[in-house]
Structure formats: C-alpha cells, structure tokens
Design an enzyme around this catalytic site. Structure first.
Site, PDB file in Angstrom:
ATOM      1  N   LYS A  31     107.432 -51.856  22.761  1.00 54.20           N
ATOM      2  CA  LYS A  31     107.565 -50.617  22.756  1.00 54.20           C
ATOM      3  C   LYS A  31     106.515 -49.877  21.983  1.00 54.20           C
ATOM      4  CE  LYS A  31     109.821 -46.574  23.587  1.00 54.20           C
ATOM      5  NZ  LYS A  31     108.484 -45.795  24.064  1.00 54.20           N
TER       6      LYS A  31
ATOM      7  N   LYS B 298     101.759 -51.108  21.020  1.00 57.73           N
ATOM      8  CA  LYS B 298     101.095 -49.747  20.866  1.00 57.73           C
ATOM      9  C   LYS B 298      99.603 -49.940  21.636  1.00 57.73           C
ATOM     10  CE  LYS B 298     101.191 -46.538  17.567  1.00 57.73           C
ATOM     11  NZ  LYS B 298     102.701 -46.066  17.108  1.00 57.73           N
TER      12      LYS B 298
ATOM     13  N   ASP C 132     102.180 -40.572  20.920  1.00 49.47           N
ATOM     14  CA  ASP C 132     101.438 -40.658  19.915  1.00 49.47           C
ATOM     15  C   ASP C 132     100.489 -39.911  19.448  1.00 49.47           C
ATOM     16  OD1 ASP C 132     101.912 -42.903  17.520  1.00 49.47           O
ATOM     17  OD2 ASP C 132      99.640 -42.925  17.454  1.00 49.47           O
TER      18      ASP C 132
ATOM     19  N   THR D  48     112.077 -37.615  14.801  1.00 48.58           N
ATOM     20  CA  THR D  48     111.371 -38.435  13.703  1.00 48.58           C
ATOM     21  C   THR D  48     111.615 -37.680  12.296  1.00 48.58           C
ATOM     22  OG1 THR D  48     109.663 -39.176  15.009  1.00 48.58           O
ATOM     23  CG2 THR D  48     109.324 -39.654  12.806  1.00 48.58           C
TER      24      THR D  48
ATOM     25  N   ASN E  10     104.457 -32.085  13.987  1.00 53.28           N
ATOM     26  CA  ASN E  10     105.959 -32.194  14.411  1.00 53.28           C
ATOM     27  C   ASN E  10     106.702 -32.771  13.341  1.00 53.28           C
ATOM     28  OD1 ASN E  10     107.636 -34.684  15.509  1.00 53.28           O
ATOM     29  ND2 ASN E  10     107.882 -32.951  17.117  1.00 53.28           N
TER      30      ASN E  10
ATOM     31  N   SER F 264     113.720 -42.556  21.282  1.00 51.98           N
ATOM     32  CA  SER F 264     112.934 -42.999  22.277  1.00 51.98           C
ATOM     33  C   SER F 264     113.828 -43.971  22.991  1.00 51.98           C
ATOM     34  CB  SER F 264     111.666 -43.566  22.078  1.00 51.98           C
ATOM     35  OG  SER F 264     110.924 -42.795  21.655  1.00 51.98           O
TER      36      SER F 264
HETATM   37  P1  NAD Z   1     101.069 -34.176  14.448  1.00 50.94           P
HETATM   38  O1  NAD Z   1      99.779 -34.228  15.052  1.00 50.94           O
HETATM   39  O2  NAD Z   1     102.050 -33.219  14.994  1.00 50.94           O
HETATM   40  O3  NAD Z   1     100.784 -33.524  13.038  1.00 50.94           O
HETATM   41  C1  NAD Z   1      99.867 -34.056  11.946  1.00 50.94           C
HETATM   42  C2  NAD Z   1      99.650 -33.123  11.058  1.00 50.94           C
HETATM   43  O4  NAD Z   1      98.965 -33.824   9.886  1.00 50.94           O
HETATM   44  C3  NAD Z   1      98.912 -31.931  11.302  1.00 50.94           C
HETATM   45  O5  NAD Z   1      99.577 -30.811  10.492  1.00 50.94           O
HETATM   46  C4  NAD Z   1      97.451 -32.034  10.873  1.00 50.94           C
HETATM   47  O6  NAD Z   1      96.922 -30.810  10.556  1.00 50.94           O
HETATM   48  C5  NAD Z   1      97.938 -32.850   9.531  1.00 50.94           C
HETATM   49  N1  NAD Z   1      96.664 -33.671   9.081  1.00 50.94           N
HETATM   50  C6  NAD Z   1      95.777 -34.297   9.809  1.00 50.94           C
HETATM   51  N2  NAD Z   1      94.817 -34.932   8.887  1.00 50.94           N
HETATM   52  C7  NAD Z   1      95.154 -34.473   7.736  1.00 50.94           C
HETATM   53  C8  NAD Z   1      94.553 -34.799   6.351  1.00 50.94           C
HETATM   54  N3  NAD Z   1      93.852 -35.326   6.401  1.00 50.94           N
HETATM   55  N4  NAD Z   1      95.323 -34.275   5.376  1.00 50.94           N
HETATM   56  C9  NAD Z   1      96.595 -33.624   5.619  1.00 50.94           C
HETATM   57  N5  NAD Z   1      96.866 -33.173   6.425  1.00 50.94           N
HETATM   58  C10 NAD Z   1      96.368 -33.795   7.923  1.00 50.94           C
HETATM   59  O7  NAD Z   1     101.440 -35.361  14.002  1.00 50.94           O
HETATM   60  P2  NAD Z   1     103.129 -36.012  13.988  1.00 50.94           P
HETATM   61  O8  NAD Z   1     103.905 -36.197  15.284  1.00 50.94           O
HETATM   62  O9  NAD Z   1     103.753 -34.744  13.057  1.00 50.94           O
HETATM   63  O10 NAD Z   1     103.004 -37.411  13.372  1.00 50.94           O
HETATM   64  C11 NAD Z   1     102.661 -37.229  11.808  1.00 50.94           C
HETATM   65  C12 NAD Z   1     102.565 -38.932  11.209  1.00 50.94           C
HETATM   66  O11 NAD Z   1     103.956 -39.450  11.638  1.00 50.94           O
HETATM   67  C13 NAD Z   1     101.547 -39.685  12.092  1.00 50.94           C
HETATM   68  O12 NAD Z   1     101.138 -40.935  11.044  1.00 50.94           O
HETATM   69  C14 NAD Z   1     102.184 -40.301  13.309  1.00 50.94           C
HETATM   70  O13 NAD Z   1     101.948 -41.851  13.614  1.00 50.94           O
HETATM   71  C15 NAD Z   1     103.697 -40.672  12.556  1.00 50.94           C
HETATM   72  N6  NAD Z   1     104.860 -40.697  13.180  1.00 50.94           N
HETATM   73  C16 NAD Z   1     105.160 -39.766  14.255  1.00 50.94           C
HETATM   74  C17 NAD Z   1     106.506 -39.996  15.084  1.00 50.94           C
HETATM   75  C18 NAD Z   1     106.675 -38.978  16.004  1.00 50.94           C
HETATM   76  O14 NAD Z   1     107.502 -39.048  16.525  1.00 50.94           O
HETATM   77  N7  NAD Z   1     105.835 -37.847  15.928  1.00 50.94           N
HETATM   78  C19 NAD Z   1     106.919 -40.931  14.853  1.00 50.94           C
HETATM   79  C20 NAD Z   1     106.580 -42.254  13.947  1.00 50.94           C
HETATM   80  C21 NAD Z   1     105.532 -41.930  13.152  1.00 50.94           C
END
Ligand code: NAD
Length: 422
Positions: free
Chosen positions: A68, A104, A144, A188, A219, A362
């Site tokens: 997963k 992944k 992702d 999350t 998000n 999930s």
């Molecule tokens: P997203 O794409 O919705 O948001 C990412 C945010 O990070 C955006 O606001 C973007 O502008 C910002 N960003 C990108 N590069 C940056 C930088 N250099 N400095 C500052 N900000 C920056 O993604 P998300 O779903 O919110 O996920 C964020 C993190 O959480 C990721 O690392 C993702 O792998 C991890 N994550 C997400 C989930 C999920 O359910 N969405 C689950 C587990 C882990």
C-alpha cells in the site's frame, strides 16, 4: 550523503535493529524491496512527437498485508526515492497498525508540462503496465504528490478493462460517488493533530497559546492549521513554495488566506483583515514576509514541515528555535539534522507516526469497499482518533522503555509488529 533517502532508510533500519537484536533474515527482507517494477511509457504528444517516460512501482514488503502506498508524478522521482518511500510505508502501516504492507510508485516528469489529454494517456498506459502486479489483495495504490482522485479513477478503469473485473478496492483516494470514503481529504492533517494532542497529553503539557509555524500550505498544512487554531494554538507563520507570511500575534482568518492563495497562486502577501487580503495590511497586523526556508527558524514552540523531503538539514537544524517538530511531510529531516535536534533536546514527532492518518483512512476506504459498507464522517474520524491515539501511546511507551527518541521508538514498534507477523 544521507540526503539520499534510500541510504537514510537503510541507516534508520540498521540503527533500530540493534535495539531488538532483530532476526537477520527479517532485517535482510526489510533492507531489500520484495519487487521492483520499472516500466517505460512511450507516449504520442499532442503535437505528434513521441516521448518515452519512466515509471516505477516498488513493492517493498507484504508481511502484514497487501502493498500500500501512493503514486507520485514529479520530475525528481527516481528509484532510490521511491524505494525509501515504499520502506517508510511498510514502517508507517505497522506503526498505525493497519493490515497493509508498503509500496510506492511514480513517473518521472513535470505534470505541469503536459496537457490534460497527455496526462490521461500517460496515466492509462502506466496503469496497463502495472495491472499484472496490482489488485485489492495484492497492491493498492493511492494518490501522492501531483496525483489526485481523477488520476486514480483512470487507473481503476484501466485495471477493470484489463482484468474484466471492476474492483473499487484496487485503489484508494476515489471520488465519493465511485466508492471513496468520507473524511479522506482531512485525514492526514487531522491525524497529525491527534498525534500532537496525544503526545502533549502524555507529557502532561498544556498547549493553549503555543506558537506554530507551518511549512507547506497544501492539503495537509491547511487542514492541520485549522484544527490547531480551533484548539487554541497560535498559528504565526505559513509558507508555500513561493514565500510565506509571519504574524507574531497569530494569524486570524485561515479561510481568507486560503481564498487569497487560490486567487493569487501564492501565500506571499496574503495579510487578511476581514475578507480584505493585501500587503497594506501587513503593518496593521505587525507582520512581515518570510522565505519558505525561514519559516522553520522562527521563535516559535512548534514547527511543522508539511511540504517536501529534506526540509531540515545540517545547515538549518542549528537555527531551529522550536522545541517540537511535527513531521507531516515524508522524510523531512536528514540524518545529520536529526542528530543535531536530538542534541538540542528538540522533540521530533516522526513522519511515520505524525502523517499516518492519511493511510489509516485509506485503509478504512479499502475496508468499506471490501465489505460493501459506507461509514459516516464522524465514524471515520472517531476510528482515526482511536488509531492515532493508540499508535502515539505505543511509540511514547517504547521511547520510555528503550530510552530512545520518538523516531527510534516508532521504528521499534513497527519492527516488533513486523516480527510478530513474519
Ligand atoms: P500539497 O501538494 O497539497 O501541498 C504541498 C505544499 O507544499 C504546497 O503548499 C506547496 O506550495 C508547498 N511547497 C512545495 N515546495 C515547498 C518549499 N520548498 N518550501 C515551502 N513550501 C513548499 O501536498 P500535501 O498533500 O499537503 O502533502 C504535503 C506533504 O505531506 C508531502 O511531503 C506528502 O508526501 C506528505 N503526506 C501527504 C499525505 C496526504 O494524505 N496528502 C499523507 C502522508 C504524507
């Protein structure tokens, strides 16, 4: 050297195995992915030319259940990154105690460069190549970086087309009307909030008025900010990839900021008073602009990396003033930075615990599909809270028992569960 995520994952495994005298066979199984799938995706572009893209699916380990983990579309996707992320999924799913293994995948390209039609053709071809190794009881991808419910739905359709069986549980992150679950969008951020609250409770620490700075307002960052503010934390800084805002007395209206960011494409300059957001309000609020990096170095109690990997490095770890790091991104802290934070007695709530709420929900989606059930949002959130609280308690207890950091304790919890299942 440890900016290479796969090397870091290996080091984390070795480091934790020593506390448990881990069976060398289990250590070897976790140190090497079960299966590495590499595919080529030749694509006719809209202008008639042909390009070939590279895609991956790593099935790291399935001792505890089907593989997963998400699929990401990003120019920096490579084998080592995906291998590390798959390893972290195996660990995360064990910590949060859901019956899944770790996987992944991704495709190396910049989705902004492709038209909608090209994106769909690429996704469908990728899905056809992956179909033989996917299935509700075999490998269940989810969204992702830069993938979403529409992309996952295309994958499900191709899987159904190729196998002749429409199986909603072959993917998660589906639209609600196609078998998705209520509560996945918030999961999350909400899970991270529960992990933080439970940690504070176990430490006997109050939280009202604690100052928080969040890197990444997508998000995860935006939902987390909302829950924290509601509970009395003071959100003083937010950043995205282009810039950030800092209001030492606390940001008031997160919704207005979200609307401002949606309109202008960035958070920078989103100083909101009422529904009016512009730079002229900066002085009124006593705020100032910050860079995406500076957000982690401010005088606050809690910092939240919620953007990308390797946000906290040897260089900026020394400048961190917060006493708590809530790791919402995957792998945001390099090994060297982790050591610096440990020496500074900064408490790190590790990624494999803090951001596990997403995969927990999930799993709830997969479970509902497999059992033809439909849970209400309140029910999903109650189950999520129970999972996060129980996992946080297990990590906290192991940290005390082994006299280790919360990160090491999370790996200990995971390895014990993997050992029990092996
Ligand atoms: P997203 O794409 O919705 O948001 C990412 C945010 O990070 C955006 O606001 C973007 O502008 C910002 N960003 C990108 N590069 C940056 C930088 N250099 N400095 C500052 N900000 C920056 O993604 P998300 O779903 O919110 O996920 C964020 C993190 O959480 C990721 O690392 C993702 O792998 C991890 N994550 C997400 C989930 C999920 O359910 N969405 C689950 C587990 C882990």
């Amino acid at each position: 050297m440890h900016n290479n995520p796969w090397q870091r994952a290996q080091a984390q495994l070795k480091n934790t195995a020593k506390y448990l005298s881990l069976d060398p066979l289990l250590e070897a199984r976790l140190g090497h992915p079960d299966r590495v799938v590499e595919v080529s995706i030749p694509l006719r572009m809209d202008d008639g030319s042909v390009e070939v893209f590279e895609g991956f699916r790593i099935q790291h380990n399935n001792i505890r259940g089907p593989y997963k983990g998400g699929l990401r579309y990003h120019p920096k996707v490579d084998m080592d990154e995906v291998k590390a992320l798959a390893f972290w999924m195996t660990m995360k799913n064990a910590v949060i105690d859901i019956p899944f293994g770790g996987g992944k995948g991704g495709v190396t390209f910049d989705p902004k460069r492709l038209s909608e039609g090209e994106l769909e053709r690429l996704t469908r071809e990728f899905a056809r190549k992956l179909t033989p190794v996917l299935g509700p009881n075999l490998d269940v991808p989810g969204p992702d970086l830069n993938t979403n419910e529409k992309i996952l739905q295309w994958i499900r359709e191709e899987y159904a087309h190729e196998t002749g069986a429409d199986a909603p549980a072959v993917i998660t992150g589906k639209p609600l009307r196609h078998g998705g679950t209520d509560g996945r969008t918030e999961a999350t951020g909400l899970g991270g909030f529960y992990a933080l609250m439970e940690t504070m409770r176990l430490l006997g620490r109050g939280h009202s008025g604690l100052k928080v700075a969040i890197q990444g307002f997508g998000n995860v960052g935006s939902f987390l900010a909302g829950y924290l503010k509601e509970e009395g934390f003071k959100i003083v800084a937010l950043s995205d990839s282009k810039g950030g805002i800092y209001v030492p007395d606390g940001i008031q209206d997160l919704k207005a900021i979200q609307e401002c960011k949606a309109k202008s494409g960035t958070l920078a300059g989103c100083y909101c008073v009422g529904s009016v957001c512009d730079l002229s309000n900066m002085e009124v609020l006593g705020g100032r602009d910050i860079s995406p990096q500076e957000v982690l170095e401010l005088p606050v109690d809690i910092i939240v990396p919620a953007a990308l990997e390797n946000a906290i490095t040897e260089e900026n770890a020394k400048k961190i003033q917060a006493s708590i790091v809530l790791e919402m991104a995957n792998g945001p802290t390099t090994l060297e930075a982790d050591e610096i934070l440990r020496k500074k007695h900064v408490m790190v709530i590790p990624d494999i615990l803090a951001n596990a709420g997403g995969v927990a929900v999930s799993y709830f989606e997969w479970y509902q599909n497999m059992h033809d059930e439909k849970w209400k949002k309140d029910d999903v959130f109650a189950r999520l809270k129970d999972k996060m609280d129980t996992a946080t308690q297990a990590v906290y207890e192991n940290a005390k028992d082994y006299k280790v950091s919360l990160r090491e304790a999370a790996y200990i919890v995971a390895l014990k569960r993997l050992y029990d299942a092996a």
